[in-house]
Design a protein around this motif. Structure first.
Motif, PDB file in Angstrom:
ATOM      1  N   SER A  17      18.234 -38.513 -50.042  1.00 48.64           N
ATOM      2  CA  SER A  17      17.554 -39.207 -48.817  1.00 48.64           C
ATOM      3  C   SER A  17      17.685 -40.785 -49.440  1.00 48.64           C
ATOM      4  O   SER A  17      17.559 -40.955 -50.836  1.00 48.64           O
ATOM      5  CB  SER A  17      16.253 -38.721 -48.617  1.00 48.64           C
ATOM      6  OG  SER A  17      15.289 -38.932 -49.656  1.00 48.64           O
ATOM      7  N   GLY A  58      15.027 -37.097 -53.087  1.00 45.48           N
ATOM      8  CA  GLY A  58      15.302 -38.332 -53.241  1.00 45.48           C
ATOM      9  C   GLY A  58      14.579 -38.894 -54.669  1.00 45.48           C
ATOM     10  O   GLY A  58      15.131 -39.286 -55.878  1.00 45.48           O
ATOM     11  N   TRP A  59      13.333 -38.779 -54.637  1.00 45.81           N
ATOM     12  CA  TRP A  59      12.601 -39.179 -55.782  1.00 45.81           C
ATOM     13  C   TRP A  59      12.668 -37.970 -57.019  1.00 45.81           C
ATOM     14  O   TRP A  59      12.703 -38.451 -58.254  1.00 45.81           O
ATOM     15  CB  TRP A  59      10.916 -38.950 -55.384  1.00 45.81           C
ATOM     16  CG  TRP A  59      10.465 -40.286 -54.612  1.00 45.81           C
ATOM     17  CD1 TRP A  59      11.387 -40.873 -53.796  1.00 45.81           C
ATOM     18  CD2 TRP A  59       9.208 -40.642 -54.489  1.00 45.81           C
ATOM     19  NE1 TRP A  59      10.643 -41.779 -53.108  1.00 45.81           N
ATOM     20  CE2 TRP A  59       9.378 -41.732 -53.449  1.00 45.81           C
ATOM     21  CE3 TRP A  59       7.831 -40.273 -54.882  1.00 45.81           C
ATOM     22  CZ2 TRP A  59       8.112 -42.417 -53.218  1.00 45.81           C
ATOM     23  CZ3 TRP A  59       7.058 -41.117 -54.588  1.00 45.81           C
ATOM     24  CH2 TRP A  59       6.958 -42.176 -53.732  1.00 45.81           C
ATOM     25  N   ASP A  78       6.755 -28.725 -52.717  1.00 48.86           N
ATOM     26  CA  ASP A  78       6.959 -29.199 -51.331  1.00 48.86           C
ATOM     27  C   ASP A  78       6.821 -27.888 -50.337  1.00 48.86           C
ATOM     28  O   ASP A  78       6.941 -26.712 -50.907  1.00 48.86           O
ATOM     29  CB  ASP A  78       8.220 -29.765 -50.587  1.00 48.86           C
ATOM     30  CG  ASP A  78       8.255 -30.631 -49.459  1.00 48.86           C
ATOM     31  OD1 ASP A  78       8.007 -30.300 -48.373  1.00 48.86           O
ATOM     32  OD2 ASP A  78       8.445 -31.810 -49.481  1.00 48.86           O
ATOM     33  N   GLY A 122       1.075 -29.910 -51.955  1.00 48.37           N
ATOM     34  CA  GLY A 122       0.685 -30.630 -52.894  1.00 48.37           C
ATOM     35  C   GLY A 122      -0.837 -30.920 -53.276  1.00 48.37           C
ATOM     36  O   GLY A 122      -1.092 -31.185 -54.338  1.00 48.37           O
ATOM     37  N   ASP A 174       5.047 -38.533 -52.087  1.00 48.16           N
ATOM     38  CA  ASP A 174       5.603 -39.221 -50.536  1.00 48.16           C
ATOM     39  C   ASP A 174       5.259 -38.302 -49.755  1.00 48.16           C
ATOM     40  O   ASP A 174       6.065 -38.421 -48.673  1.00 48.16           O
ATOM     41  CB  ASP A 174       7.095 -39.512 -51.029  1.00 48.16           C
ATOM     42  CG  ASP A 174       7.902 -40.425 -49.944  1.00 48.16           C
ATOM     43  OD1 ASP A 174       7.081 -41.204 -49.399  1.00 48.16           O
ATOM     44  OD2 ASP A 174       9.011 -40.374 -50.047  1.00 48.16           O
TER      45      ASP A 174
HETATM   46  C1  LIG Z   1       8.988 -38.447 -46.510  1.00 45.89           C
HETATM   47  S1  LIG Z   1       9.458 -36.872 -47.033  1.00 45.89           S
HETATM   48  C2  LIG Z   1       9.597 -36.961 -48.642  1.00 45.89           C
HETATM   49  C3  LIG Z   1      11.160 -37.602 -49.303  1.00 45.89           C
HETATM   50  C4  LIG Z   1      11.115 -37.253 -50.775  1.00 45.89           C
HETATM   51  N1  LIG Z   1      10.199 -38.173 -51.554  1.00 45.89           N
HETATM   52  C5  LIG Z   1      12.545 -37.749 -51.157  1.00 45.89           C
HETATM   53  O1  LIG Z   1      12.603 -38.671 -51.916  1.00 45.89           O
HETATM   54  O2  LIG Z   1      13.521 -37.316 -50.540  1.00 45.89           O
HETATM   55  C6  LIG Z   1       7.771 -36.105 -46.815  1.00 45.89           C
HETATM   56  C7  LIG Z   1       7.566 -34.572 -47.272  1.00 45.89           C
HETATM   57  O3  LIG Z   1       6.355 -34.406 -47.597  1.00 45.89           O
HETATM   58  C8  LIG Z   1       6.071 -32.800 -47.222  1.00 45.89           C
HETATM   59  N2  LIG Z   1       4.887 -32.785 -47.249  1.00 45.89           N
HETATM   60  C9  LIG Z   1       4.025 -33.035 -45.980  1.00 45.89           C
HETATM   61  N3  LIG Z   1       2.537 -32.409 -46.597  1.00 45.89           N
HETATM   62  C10 LIG Z   1       2.503 -31.899 -47.615  1.00 45.89           C
HETATM   63  C11 LIG Z   1       1.841 -31.192 -48.451  1.00 45.89           C
HETATM   64  N4  LIG Z   1       0.617 -31.077 -48.115  1.00 45.89           N
HETATM   65  N5  LIG Z   1       2.206 -30.493 -49.515  1.00 45.89           N
HETATM   66  C12 LIG Z   1       3.604 -30.628 -49.920  1.00 45.89           C
HETATM   67  N6  LIG Z   1       4.449 -31.297 -49.278  1.00 45.89           N
HETATM   68  C13 LIG Z   1       4.300 -31.927 -48.114  1.00 45.89           C
HETATM   69  C14 LIG Z   1       6.986 -32.750 -46.124  1.00 45.89           C
HETATM   70  O4  LIG Z   1       7.499 -31.163 -46.114  1.00 45.89           O
HETATM   71  C15 LIG Z   1       8.258 -33.771 -46.501  1.00 45.89           C
HETATM   72  O5  LIG Z   1       9.457 -32.957 -46.981  1.00 45.89           O
END
Ligand SMILES: C[S@@+](CC[C@H](N)C(=O)[O-])C[C@H]1O[C@@H](n2cnc3c(N)ncnc32)[C@H](O)[C@@H]1O
Length: 319
Positions: A151, A183-184, A199, A220, A237
């Protein structure tokens, strides 16, 4: 005006910068596109992509005169076009050539001062030899890797490390909350850190297969800091409300086991500046708009923030 400052808004986020200026009662004298001329000393604003620290108006007789006067101050300048584009371009062409090529990740950010100027009217330049950012318009644009990361979110970490001149080291431990698609996690694993990714959804298989990457399916927010040892990098993120993320930040800070924290603060609808103030008030932290952030901000804490602040000190910015 004794204490003029110019702020440049991120592309498409002029309203957010304007609201932040109003929130701090900083008087806007003039607004031209993304450029805000303010009658007050500079301060660190989350929605400023670049801050011109010592702006002043300079009369010019001609295109040649403008270029001569700019060159007499220093070599490196970038043009922030607001109007009179043709005439501004002619001035730019008479200045020493600047090649703003995309930045290669891993290299330090430029060290030589980069001034900014705008052609205010036919016979006046607005200029500042010193700016908060070493990059033109405050935009750190990279030679992107379009093959490996799953990503484009990886650019947020690349930018944070580059503007603070502070990079993860081999074998450091990183916890990546909300890591999918990865990505991170990919960035940290590429830096040879050991990554624990969390995640609700799985990582991209290529990232999951990288050495030093462990994945746990879950929330998280469920991970308790007291159950973790020393963490070099706590990353989030996650798509979540800023209030919830703020509570998470405080929980980890109180537990004192995270050396560096990088959180994306995702915003929905109109920006809640009072909420953002809470993040800003956390000691040893900064709230920034990275040029790859959309309607979101990046909050950094710990050693990475100290290095970021040191870079600002280099520009002698006083907040
Ligand atoms: C913008 S994406 C992250 C992109 C990631 N940093 C990358 O570099 O590919 C946001 C992510 O947060 C996750 N997410 C949302 N709430 C969450 C939670 N409570 N615990 C874990 N993951 C969560 C979603 O499943 C999603 O995959």
């Amino acid at each position: 005006m004794e204490n003029m400052t110019v702020y440049i808004a991120p592309r498409f986020f002029e309203q957010e910068l304007k609201q932040e200026l109003e929130h701090y009662k900083l008087p806007i004298v003039e607004e031209k596109g993304r450029l805000f001329l303010v009658d007050a000393k500079p301060r660190q604003l989350a929605w400023a992509q670049n801050t011109w620290l010592e702006p002043f108006f300079m009369p010019i007789d001609s295109v040649g005169d403008a270029a001569k006067k700019l060159k007499a101050i220093q070599r490196n300048w970038h043009n922030h076009p607001i109007d009179l584009f043709r005439r501004a371009k002619l001035i730019e062409e008479k200045l020493p050539p600047m090649r703003f090529k995309p930045h290669e990740f891993g290299q330090n950010s430029p060290n030589s001062p980069l001034g900014a100027w705008a052609l205010w009217d036919n016979n006046t330049l607005l200029l500042s030899a010193r700016c908060s950012s070493a990059f033109a318009h405050g935009e750190c644009l990279f030679m992107e890797n379009k093959i490996d990361p799953p990503s484009r979110a990886y650019l947020k970490l690349w930018e944070t490390f580059t503007i603070s001149d502070f990079f993860p080291k081999e074998n450091e431990l990183a916890i990546d909350l909300g890591a999918c698609p990865g990505g991170w996690t990919w960035v940290m694993a590429e830096q040879n850190a050991k990554v624990f990714a969390i995640d609700k959804s799985p990582l991209d298989p290529k990232v999951a297969a990288m050495s030093h990457v462990d994945f746990c399916k879950g929330s998280g927010f469920a991970l308790e800091p007291k159950d973790c040892g020393e963490v070099d990098w706590l990353l989030s993120d996650m798509a979540c409300y800023p209030e919830r993320l703020y509570d998470l930040a405080i929980k980890w800070i109180n537990n004192k086991n995270a050396k560096n924290i990088i959180f994306t603060v995702k915003l929905q609808g109109s920006t809640d500046h009072a909420m953002l103030e809470l993040f800003k008030e956390i000691e040893n932290s900064s709230l920034l708009h990275l040029c790859c952030n959309k309607h979101e901000l990046t909050w950094i804490y710990g050693e990475v923030n100290l290095n970021y602040q040191k870079k600002l000190d280099f520009t002698k910015i006083r907040f």
